[in-house]
Design a protein around this motif. Sequence first.
Motif, PDB file in Angstrom:
ATOM      1  N   VAL A  35       0.832  -1.207   0.000  1.00 63.09           N
ATOM      2  CA  VAL A  35       0.000   0.000   0.000  1.00 63.09           C
ATOM      3  C   VAL A  35       0.869   1.261   0.000  1.00 63.09           C
ATOM      4  O   VAL A  35       0.579   2.235  -0.682  1.00 63.09           O
ATOM      5  CB  VAL A  35      -0.975  -0.030   1.203  1.00 63.09           C
ATOM      6  CG1 VAL A  35      -1.668   1.303   1.347  1.00 63.09           C
ATOM      7  CG2 VAL A  35      -1.993  -1.139   1.029  1.00 63.09           C
ATOM      8  N   VAL A  74       0.627   4.257  -2.688  1.00 61.01           N
ATOM      9  CA  VAL A  74       0.302   5.636  -2.315  1.00 61.01           C
ATOM     10  C   VAL A  74       1.395   6.589  -2.811  1.00 61.01           C
ATOM     11  O   VAL A  74       1.116   7.719  -3.209  1.00 61.01           O
ATOM     12  CB  VAL A  74       0.100   5.745  -0.780  1.00 61.01           C
ATOM     13  CG1 VAL A  74       0.032   7.196  -0.347  1.00 61.01           C
ATOM     14  CG2 VAL A  74      -1.158   4.998  -0.362  1.00 61.01           C
ATOM     15  N   ILE A 127      -4.674   7.374  -5.008  1.00 59.41           N
ATOM     16  CA  ILE A 127      -5.235   6.152  -4.421  1.00 59.41           C
ATOM     17  C   ILE A 127      -5.477   6.326  -2.919  1.00 59.41           C
ATOM     18  O   ILE A 127      -6.238   5.563  -2.310  1.00 59.41           O
ATOM     19  CB  ILE A 127      -4.310   4.942  -4.714  1.00 59.41           C
ATOM     20  CG1 ILE A 127      -5.109   3.641  -4.678  1.00 59.41           C
ATOM     21  CG2 ILE A 127      -3.157   4.870  -3.738  1.00 59.41           C
ATOM     22  CD1 ILE A 127      -4.340   2.425  -5.107  1.00 59.41           C
ATOM     23  N   ALA A 128      -4.837   7.331  -2.325  1.00 59.94           N
ATOM     24  CA  ALA A 128      -5.042   7.581  -0.886  1.00 59.94           C
ATOM     25  C   ALA A 128      -6.499   7.878  -0.576  1.00 59.94           C
ATOM     26  O   ALA A 128      -6.946   7.721   0.555  1.00 59.94           O
ATOM     27  CB  ALA A 128      -4.154   8.737  -0.422  1.00 59.94           C
ATOM     28  N   GLY A 129      -7.255   8.294  -1.599  1.00 63.30           N
ATOM     29  CA  GLY A 129      -8.650   8.634  -1.373  1.00 63.30           C
ATOM     30  C   GLY A 129      -9.603   7.447  -1.319  1.00 63.30           C
ATOM     31  O   GLY A 129     -10.787   7.622  -1.080  1.00 63.30           O
ATOM     32  N   VAL A 130      -9.101   6.234  -1.546  1.00 64.71           N
ATOM     33  CA  VAL A 130      -9.995   5.071  -1.488  1.00 64.71           C
ATOM     34  C   VAL A 130      -9.605   4.166  -0.317  1.00 64.71           C
ATOM     35  O   VAL A 130      -8.536   4.307   0.272  1.00 64.71           O
ATOM     36  CB  VAL A 130     -10.007   4.258  -2.807  1.00 64.71           C
ATOM     37  CG1 VAL A 130     -10.492   5.104  -3.963  1.00 64.71           C
ATOM     38  CG2 VAL A 130      -8.636   3.679  -3.087  1.00 64.71           C
ATOM     39  N   ARG A 131     -10.489   3.256  -0.002  1.00 64.78           N
ATOM     40  CA  ARG A 131     -10.228   2.331   1.098  1.00 64.78           C
ATOM     41  C   ARG A 131      -9.878   0.956   0.551  1.00 64.78           C
ATOM     42  O   ARG A 131     -10.379   0.543  -0.495  1.00 64.78           O
ATOM     43  CB  ARG A 131     -11.477   2.188   1.984  1.00 64.78           C
ATOM     44  CG  ARG A 131     -11.929   3.488   2.607  1.00 64.78           C
ATOM     45  CD  ARG A 131     -13.144   3.269   3.485  1.00 64.78           C
ATOM     46  NE  ARG A 131     -14.237   2.642   2.735  1.00 64.78           N
ATOM     47  CZ  ARG A 131     -15.339   2.135   3.308  1.00 64.78           C
ATOM     48  NH1 ARG A 131     -15.474   2.162   4.622  1.00 64.78           N
ATOM     49  NH2 ARG A 131     -16.288   1.602   2.574  1.00 64.78           N
ATOM     50  N   MET A 132      -9.001   0.247   1.266  1.00 63.23           N
ATOM     51  CA  MET A 132      -8.802  -1.157   0.898  1.00 63.23           C
ATOM     52  C   MET A 132      -9.883  -1.957   1.612  1.00 63.23           C
ATOM     53  O   MET A 132     -10.253  -1.655   2.732  1.00 63.23           O
ATOM     54  CB  MET A 132      -7.405  -1.648   1.279  1.00 63.23           C
ATOM     55  CG  MET A 132      -7.050  -1.628   2.748  1.00 63.23           C
ATOM     56  SD  MET A 132      -5.454  -2.474   2.998  1.00 63.23           S
ATOM     57  CE  MET A 132      -5.133  -2.068   4.718  1.00 63.23           C
ATOM     58  N   ILE A 133     -10.423  -2.963   0.905  1.00 64.61           N
ATOM     59  CA  ILE A 133     -11.504  -3.734   1.506  1.00 64.61           C
ATOM     60  C   ILE A 133     -11.116  -5.187   1.770  1.00 64.61           C
ATOM     61  O   ILE A 133     -11.732  -5.848   2.575  1.00 64.61           O
ATOM     62  CB  ILE A 133     -12.786  -3.687   0.647  1.00 64.61           C
ATOM     63  CG1 ILE A 133     -12.535  -4.214  -0.757  1.00 64.61           C
ATOM     64  CG2 ILE A 133     -13.342  -2.270   0.604  1.00 64.61           C
ATOM     65  CD1 ILE A 133     -13.820  -4.372  -1.581  1.00 64.61           C
ATOM     66  N   PRO A 169     -12.646  -2.230   6.245  1.00 62.26           N
ATOM     67  CA  PRO A 169     -12.030  -1.314   5.275  1.00 62.26           C
ATOM     68  C   PRO A 169     -11.116  -0.295   5.970  1.00 62.26           C
ATOM     69  O   PRO A 169     -11.436   0.179   7.053  1.00 62.26           O
ATOM     70  CB  PRO A 169     -13.245  -0.616   4.648  1.00 62.26           C
ATOM     71  CG  PRO A 169     -14.380  -1.568   4.824  1.00 62.26           C
ATOM     72  CD  PRO A 169     -14.122  -2.248   6.137  1.00 62.26           C
ATOM     73  N   VAL A 170      -9.988  -0.019   5.328  1.00 62.25           N
ATOM     74  CA  VAL A 170      -9.045   0.963   5.880  1.00 62.25           C
ATOM     75  C   VAL A 170      -8.731   1.981   4.788  1.00 62.25           C
ATOM     76  O   VAL A 170      -8.387   1.597   3.666  1.00 62.25           O
ATOM     77  CB  VAL A 170      -7.729   0.285   6.324  1.00 62.25           C
ATOM     78  CG1 VAL A 170      -6.791   1.303   6.963  1.00 62.25           C
ATOM     79  CG2 VAL A 170      -7.999  -0.862   7.282  1.00 62.25           C
ATOM     80  N   PRO A 171      -8.847   3.287   5.087  1.00 64.21           N
ATOM     81  CA  PRO A 171      -8.498   4.280   4.072  1.00 64.21           C
ATOM     82  C   PRO A 171      -7.005   4.228   3.778  1.00 64.21           C
ATOM     83  O   PRO A 171      -6.187   4.160   4.699  1.00 64.21           O
ATOM     84  CB  PRO A 171      -8.881   5.620   4.719  1.00 64.21           C
ATOM     85  CG  PRO A 171      -9.030   5.347   6.171  1.00 64.21           C
ATOM     86  CD  PRO A 171      -9.308   3.882   6.340  1.00 64.21           C
ATOM     87  N   LEU A 172      -6.651   4.229   2.489  1.00 56.95           N
ATOM     88  CA  LEU A 172      -5.239   4.121   2.142  1.00 56.95           C
ATOM     89  C   LEU A 172      -4.465   5.378   2.541  1.00 56.95           C
ATOM     90  O   LEU A 172      -3.248   5.349   2.684  1.00 56.95           O
ATOM     91  CB  LEU A 172      -5.078   3.845   0.643  1.00 56.95           C
ATOM     92  CG  LEU A 172      -5.651   2.510   0.166  1.00 56.95           C
ATOM     93  CD1 LEU A 172      -5.206   2.216  -1.250  1.00 56.95           C
ATOM     94  CD2 LEU A 172      -5.244   1.368   1.089  1.00 56.95           C
TER      95      LEU A 172
END
Lengths: 389, 461
Positions: free
Chosen positions: A301, A305, A311-317, B452-455
């Motif tokens: 990650v 970034v 991409i910092a604006g989205v969340r990993m799921i 979920p974790v914000p990047l």
Amino acid sequence: MISSDVVVIGGGVVGTAITYYLAVRGLAPTLIERHDLASGTSGACGGSITMQTKRAGPVLGCAIQSQDLYRALGDELGHDLEYQEQGSLVVAETDDELEYLTALVAAQAVAGLHLDWLDGPAARAWGDLGRSVQGASFCPTDAEVNPLRVVFAFGEAARRHGGRILTHTRVTGIRADRDGVAGVQTDRGDFAARTIVNAAGVWSSMIGQMVGVDVPVRPRRGVVVVTEPAPFSVRGTLFSAKYLISKRHPVGGSTANDGNSTFTGGLVLSEAVAGNLLVGSSREFAEYDVGAPVDVIDFIVREAVRIIPAIAGVRMIRAYAGLRPLSGDGLPIIGNVPRLPGLVLATGHEGDGVALAPWTGKAVADLIVSGAPSEELAPFDPRRFAEAV
Amino acid sequence: MIAVDVLIVGAGPAGLSAAIEAADAGADVLVLDENERVGGQIYRQLPPEITASTSLGDQTKARSLFQAVESRRNIKVLCRTTAWGTRGPTTLAISTDDRVDDVNGRCLIVCTGAYDRPVPFPGWTLPGVISAGAALTLLKGQRILPGRNVLLVGAGPIQLVLATYLVQGGAHLAGVLEASTRWALYRRFPRLLGQWALLREGVEYLVGLRRAGVRVRYGHTILRAEGEDRVRQAVVCRVDEQWKPVPGSEKALEVDAVICGFGFVPATELTALLGCDHQYSPWTGGWIAKHNRNMETSVPNVWVAGETTGVAGAVVAAEEGRLAGIAAAHRLGYLSESAAEVRSRKPRRRLAGLYRFRRAIDEVYRPREGLLDLLTPDTVVCRCEDVTARGVSDALVNGARRTAEVKTRTRAGMGPCQGRMCATSLAAMVGRYCATSAEEAGQSRVRPPIKPVPLSAFRTR
């Protein structure tokens, strides 16, 4: 006992491709898979079909042929494989990486693959990339495919052409007699066959051991992080040169217990059809453990970034991990085992299984039908591991 | 890296009770929670910026618990914090205020609670159809009524609590439908005797509702929710002992909200990630972490308490939390063997009675197979990836035999909720098709991030 012309062991992309091309040639193949189709490596990989990342040499040549097959494969199989040619970009962030990439562009040109060179500003403008990006090579014809769809489509088409697909069937032994292999024993009965293809990927060494054949393939784990659908779109596949370098200079053969990081990796980023970003990837020897360690996720990650700040604006799921079948010298192992007539190996593709599957399927079917290996298969001949097989 | 004696995940009754016991013995305690304030689901507090003139339900227990936590200097609470992964047997990867960090506890107590058991039926994804947990969050955390004309469907005592709150809030109840039959409850009534406080609570709810003109209809549930833009109408029906809809008993009700409370599923992602042994317990909601009488799991220095060990309510959660807190303090040398034993006696005695009570309640309200008959081919099962019941059936017909294989073939469970909204339904569908149990259908492999974790939390600063 049920008898088949050929038994193929392993229901991943390689095994289903071989079964399909055998069925098309009019043979009666039986594929045996322990779980469901695509439940191993093929169900836990990316779907990039990239030429520029392949080593110049036999693999690149076969990959180019394989991509040609892919272009018509969806129509041929009657399934949408989500094949798209959107190109691939490899970015360099350090002087060493720039040097590596320059050499790559030159080498691929010699091999007949033209890559566009993008300087820092052009590379960064390609996808709003971070300041660390100093240059990139771009291959406009590189493609992506949905590997799950490929496996299920090969399986379905193989069945349509008379092949038999047996899932949830565990191979427990391989019978051999004076003339070579004679059949396969499973927990759901025995199958007689004079040709057996070991396409069990990371498990091909275990299948080999059943008849005393040492298949020099071990699992190497790759972790991929999945984000929620992103508000921006990513064309094709984005690689960092660091990833390619790490792939070719493996470190960390030890276990994870020594406290130091045992994985290598870099960035491989693409967008799934549903809009989710697939962010990989690592390379690590972890036996058959398909966990996704937090330190690997953290590394991947942070790479992402830095290289693609939006991409910092989205969340990993979620994250997934796949085991790639790495051979002793990094090249696939495809061909007859001289010691045991009728036993064919088709394994060791590491991260190139999806890209090379159509070509592999066709080449193995040709080998079985003609009985003699073609010139093209020479670099992948199992006999190069003479003392092993 | 943050390091503490006792690390507790979840600030509900279990987590806070554990914190108090461990702190009283002398341990330094850190409690993590995802929410803005402590309390968990059952003792959810209003955010500081909202004040209300009345309270929902009896707040005395919650308030004394919060005060007990606040008055202890060796308890620290970190809210808005998600434990999303593990870095070692008792070290967690957390994200808090757009940063990631690691937290190590010499002892770890997992009190992650439970989430709503999702029950798909036609129209369950319409706006206005929400879960019991979501309704509680709206009511307790925001003082928002989910609707003006509300239908409650589901099973279990939570329905009475919700109905009471809704009436207090001024909503009209279009109906309170309990899927279990009255007979299922009456038959086990003798086994409920003895837990007078809990029984009285239940009777008070019933009497209060009766006074407000609300009657619980046993042996009924929802068949489908209808409406274009949002739910306008619900078709309800009678169900048999197995909760199978009785043909010909359909009835349409005008509603503007439907609250579905078919019980809860223990949240075991963290214990799964920690490598704790689990067992399948259909009585208590599904997979739970195995534990000994002191609530310690198969992984040394990891304890569990509360709903994550099987859904049993706030009272049980608090007593289990106490046991875990005492055991952790003993492990760290803050309590002698005999002191720990003495302190554990009372919670243990209370739990023995509570578990008997709970077992009878579970027998009445545990989900029955007939719920699967609510599905039509077009009913969405996985709402993250829009996978319908037909999609799941096709995957099964085409050869999938386990939930993980259905996932590969359909993408069900691959979305942001990571299967929390579909895993139980998938397991039930696989179980029915393959004539195996939901247990054999298999637990999905759990990997970080479990939430979920914000990047942005990973940006180098």
